[in-house]
Design a protein around this motif. Structure first.
Motif, PDB file in Angstrom:
ATOM      1  N   PRO A   1       0.835  -1.212   0.000  1.00  0.00           N
ATOM      2  CA  PRO A   1       0.000   0.000   0.000  1.00  0.00           C
ATOM      3  C   PRO A   1       0.861   1.250   0.000  1.00  0.00           C
ATOM      4  O   PRO A   1       1.986   1.252   0.508  1.00  0.00           O
ATOM      5  CB  PRO A   1      -0.795  -0.118   1.311  1.00  0.00           C
ATOM      6  N   GLN A   2       0.329   2.327  -0.541  1.00  0.00           N
ATOM      7  CA  GLN A   2       1.042   3.603  -0.513  1.00  0.00           C
ATOM      8  C   GLN A   2       1.121   4.138   0.910  1.00  0.00           C
ATOM      9  O   GLN A   2       2.125   4.709   1.319  1.00  0.00           O
ATOM     10  CB  GLN A   2       0.345   4.622  -1.417  1.00  0.00           C
ATOM     11  N   LYS A   3       0.037   3.960   1.667  1.00  0.00           N
ATOM     12  CA  LYS A   3      -0.026   4.441   3.043  1.00  0.00           C
ATOM     13  C   LYS A   3      -0.232   3.284   3.996  1.00  0.00           C
ATOM     14  O   LYS A   3      -0.889   2.298   3.662  1.00  0.00           O
ATOM     15  CB  LYS A   3      -1.165   5.452   3.203  1.00  0.00           C
ATOM     16  N   GLU A   4       0.299   3.434   5.199  1.00  0.00           N
ATOM     17  CA  GLU A   4       0.260   2.341   6.163  1.00  0.00           C
ATOM     18  C   GLU A   4      -1.045   2.272   6.945  1.00  0.00           C
ATOM     19  O   GLU A   4      -1.081   1.685   8.031  1.00  0.00           O
ATOM     20  CB  GLU A   4       1.464   2.432   7.106  1.00  0.00           C
ATOM     21  N   ASP A   5      -2.109   2.848   6.422  1.00  0.00           N
ATOM     22  CA  ASP A   5      -3.413   2.651   7.036  1.00  0.00           C
ATOM     23  C   ASP A   5      -4.432   2.145   6.016  1.00  0.00           C
ATOM     24  O   ASP A   5      -5.623   2.116   6.293  1.00  0.00           O
ATOM     25  CB  ASP A   5      -3.914   3.935   7.697  1.00  0.00           C
ATOM     26  N   ASP A   6      -3.954   1.731   4.845  1.00  0.00           N
ATOM     27  CA  ASP A   6      -4.850   1.280   3.779  1.00  0.00           C
ATOM     28  C   ASP A   6      -5.027  -0.228   3.870  1.00  0.00           C
ATOM     29  O   ASP A   6      -4.442  -0.999   3.096  1.00  0.00           O
ATOM     30  CB  ASP A   6      -4.309   1.691   2.410  1.00  0.00           C
ATOM     31  N   ARG A   7      -5.839  -0.645   4.842  1.00  0.00           N
ATOM     32  CA  ARG A   7      -6.062  -2.065   5.050  1.00  0.00           C
ATOM     33  C   ARG A   7      -6.691  -2.725   3.825  1.00  0.00           C
ATOM     34  O   ARG A   7      -6.339  -3.848   3.456  1.00  0.00           O
ATOM     35  CB  ARG A   7      -6.942  -2.287   6.284  1.00  0.00           C
TER      36      ARG A   7
ATOM     37  N   GLY B   1       7.979  12.897  12.592  1.00  0.00           N
ATOM     38  CA  GLY B   1       6.993  13.961  12.803  1.00  0.00           C
ATOM     39  C   GLY B   1       7.241  14.720  14.091  1.00  0.00           C
ATOM     40  O   GLY B   1       7.177  15.963  14.120  1.00  0.00           O
ATOM     41  N   MET B   2       7.526  13.994  15.180  1.00  0.00           N
ATOM     42  CA  MET B   2       7.799  14.660  16.455  1.00  0.00           C
ATOM     43  C   MET B   2       9.102  15.455  16.396  1.00  0.00           C
ATOM     44  O   MET B   2       9.199  16.552  16.966  1.00  0.00           O
ATOM     45  CB  MET B   2       7.842  13.627  17.584  1.00  0.00           C
ATOM     46  N   LEU B   3      10.108  14.925  15.714  1.00  0.00           N
ATOM     47  CA  LEU B   3      11.368  15.662  15.561  1.00  0.00           C
ATOM     48  C   LEU B   3      11.122  17.017  14.916  1.00  0.00           C
ATOM     49  O   LEU B   3      11.614  18.049  15.396  1.00  0.00           O
ATOM     50  CB  LEU B   3      12.350  14.841  14.715  1.00  0.00           C
ATOM     51  N   ARG B   4      10.353  17.022  13.840  1.00  0.00           N
ATOM     52  CA  ARG B   4      10.093  18.283  13.139  1.00  0.00           C
ATOM     53  C   ARG B   4       9.266  19.243  14.004  1.00  0.00           C
ATOM     54  O   ARG B   4       9.497  20.461  13.996  1.00  0.00           O
ATOM     55  CB  ARG B   4       9.381  17.993  11.822  1.00  0.00           C
ATOM     56  N   ALA B   5       8.317  18.722  14.754  1.00  0.00           N
ATOM     57  CA  ALA B   5       7.511  19.573  15.629  1.00  0.00           C
ATOM     58  C   ALA B   5       8.366  20.197  16.726  1.00  0.00           C
ATOM     59  O   ALA B   5       8.240  21.401  17.027  1.00  0.00           O
ATOM     60  CB  ALA B   5       6.364  18.767  16.235  1.00  0.00           C
TER      61      ALA B   5
ATOM     62  N   GLY C   1      -0.758   8.426  13.585  1.00  0.00           N
ATOM     63  CA  GLY C   1      -1.311   8.125  12.276  1.00  0.00           C
ATOM     64  C   GLY C   1      -0.255   7.577  11.332  1.00  0.00           C
ATOM     65  O   GLY C   1       0.925   7.469  11.664  1.00  0.00           O
ATOM     66  N   ALA C   2      -0.676   7.265  10.105  1.00  0.00           N
ATOM     67  CA  ALA C   2       0.124   6.433   9.218  1.00  0.00           C
ATOM     68  C   ALA C   2       1.245   7.146   8.490  1.00  0.00           C
ATOM     69  O   ALA C   2       2.111   6.492   7.917  1.00  0.00           O
ATOM     70  CB  ALA C   2      -0.793   5.766   8.198  1.00  0.00           C
ATOM     71  N   THR C   3       1.260   8.463   8.462  1.00  0.00           N
ATOM     72  CA  THR C   3       2.266   9.168   7.678  1.00  0.00           C
ATOM     73  C   THR C   3       3.026  10.179   8.525  1.00  0.00           C
ATOM     74  O   THR C   3       2.585  10.566   9.610  1.00  0.00           O
ATOM     75  CB  THR C   3       1.617   9.914   6.497  1.00  0.00           C
ATOM     76  N   ALA C   4       4.150  10.641   7.976  1.00  0.00           N
ATOM     77  CA  ALA C   4       4.915  11.687   8.662  1.00  0.00           C
ATOM     78  C   ALA C   4       4.104  12.968   8.768  1.00  0.00           C
ATOM     79  O   ALA C   4       4.240  13.720   9.732  1.00  0.00           O
ATOM     80  CB  ALA C   4       6.229  11.942   7.927  1.00  0.00           C
TER      81      ALA C   4
END
Length: 338
Positions: free
Chosen positions: A159-165, A322-326, A288-291
């Motif tokens: 899948p492109q995204k890690e929430d696309d079951r 994601g947390m690093l950038r925040a 969530g599934a993406t950065a």
């Protein structure tokens, strides 16, 4: 952390004059999971104090090798551990750690064709959770290495995204329709993929599970990190750096992802048992599934708990990034490697 707004409650550290510093003063203690070039750079700069590393090359290699061993009639173990290592600014140049921080990768564009007759003895479909994280590029490298050694070809589709079951379910169904010799699968969801996997096995197509567990006893083997122990390693690093006291945040990854749920549980269990004076101000939010979704959730947490937390743990590559950038955007990271 310049604090991820209020003072630390009693029990926290004191300054030289006996005063209580703002939570996170001097930068947030930040421990994450997995590596990518931005995370490795942040580790070297002392912005991240620890990264729990998996061995995705070995995982991909042993996933395919275990499947082909089974196809060729050799006995295989029901569970195969691939190892986990804590990287810190202090040990990151040790050869064995450096190799994990800079693993080989392969472009996902290769091994993607589903057309044509198979060219080797075995045709194996490898289905990762997604195709955006660098972790999967190294899994791909290991899988192809094993295939090349064992007269096999792999079809790599994820899948492109890690929430696309639904897309991952359809990929398993496609593998069944193609009549591949076997499937190596990193299930997005421990429950949602049970039906498709059991359908494959019923059709005589063996399945090896990698990375994240499946709630079924039909797969041939489970090849993965000891994810619970990965969480333990993260907790011990964070708790020690906190001096066993203060406030912390756990940013979870995604509901249904068995691997990260195990990391989160290992982390929380260890913090509770070994560092009982650490208080969590947040431990129920998901990246969530993406950065991109991880960055959005991280920014919300940083804004809400600024000045109220001393340390943060994120349990996978995208949540860590994601947390690093925040934290960078908020000016809340430590700087300068020890």
């Amino acid at each position: 952390m310049v604090g991820c707004g209020g003072p630390v409650e009693q029990g926290g550290p004191t300054g030289a004059d006996g005063s209580k510093p703002e939570a996170g003063a001097g930068g947030v203690i930040f421990v994450g999971f997995d590596g990518s070039p931005p995370l490795v750079e942040a580790l070297r700069e002392g912005k991240i104090q620890g990264l729990v590393l998996q061995n995705p090359r070995r995982m991909g290699y042993l996933g395919v090798k275990t499947l082909i061993d089974h196809l060729e009639g050799r006995a295989v173990e029901p569970e195969v551990a691939t190892g986990e290592t804590l990287a810190t600014p202090e040990n990151m140049d040790d050869p064995e750690v450096a190799e994990l921080l800079n693993p080989p990768k392969i472009d996902h564009g290769s091994d993607a064709s589903l057309a044509g007759q198979k060219q080797k003895r075995w045709r194996v479909m490898v289905i990762p959770k997604g195709t955006t994280h660098e972790f999967w590029q190294t899994i791909h490298f290991g899988a192809k290495t094993a295939a090349d050694e064992m007269d096999a070809e792999i079809l790599w589709k994820g899948p492109q995204k890690e929430d696309d079951r639904q897309q991952q379910i359809e990929l398993v169904q496609n593998a069944i329709a193609l009549g591949v010799d076997g499937i190596v699968l990193a299930p997005l969801d421990a429950r949602a993929l049970v039906g498709p996997v059991e359908q494959a096995v019923a059709r005589g197509i063996p399945v090896v599970i990698i990375d994240s567990a499946l709630n079924s006893d039909t797969p041939v083997s489970y090849v993965a990190t000891d994810n619970y122990n990965g969480g333990v390693l993260a907790a011990r690093r964070m708790g020690a750096l906190m001096g066993g006291k203060g406030r912390a945040i756990l940013l979870r990854y995604a509901v249904g992802s068995a691997s990260t749920e195990q990391r989160e549980q290992g982390f929380l269990d260890t913090m509770a048992s070994e560092f009982p004076e650490v208080e969590f101000v947040s431990k129920d939010q998901y990246a969530g599934a993406t950065a991109a979704t991880a960055l959005e959730k991280s920014q919300q947490l940083v804004t809400r708990y600024r000045g109220q937390a001393d340390a943060i743990f994120a349990p996978n590559e995208s949540s860590t990034f994601g947390m690093l950038r925040a934290l960078e955007g908020a000016g809340m990271l430590k700087s300068g490697a020890p």
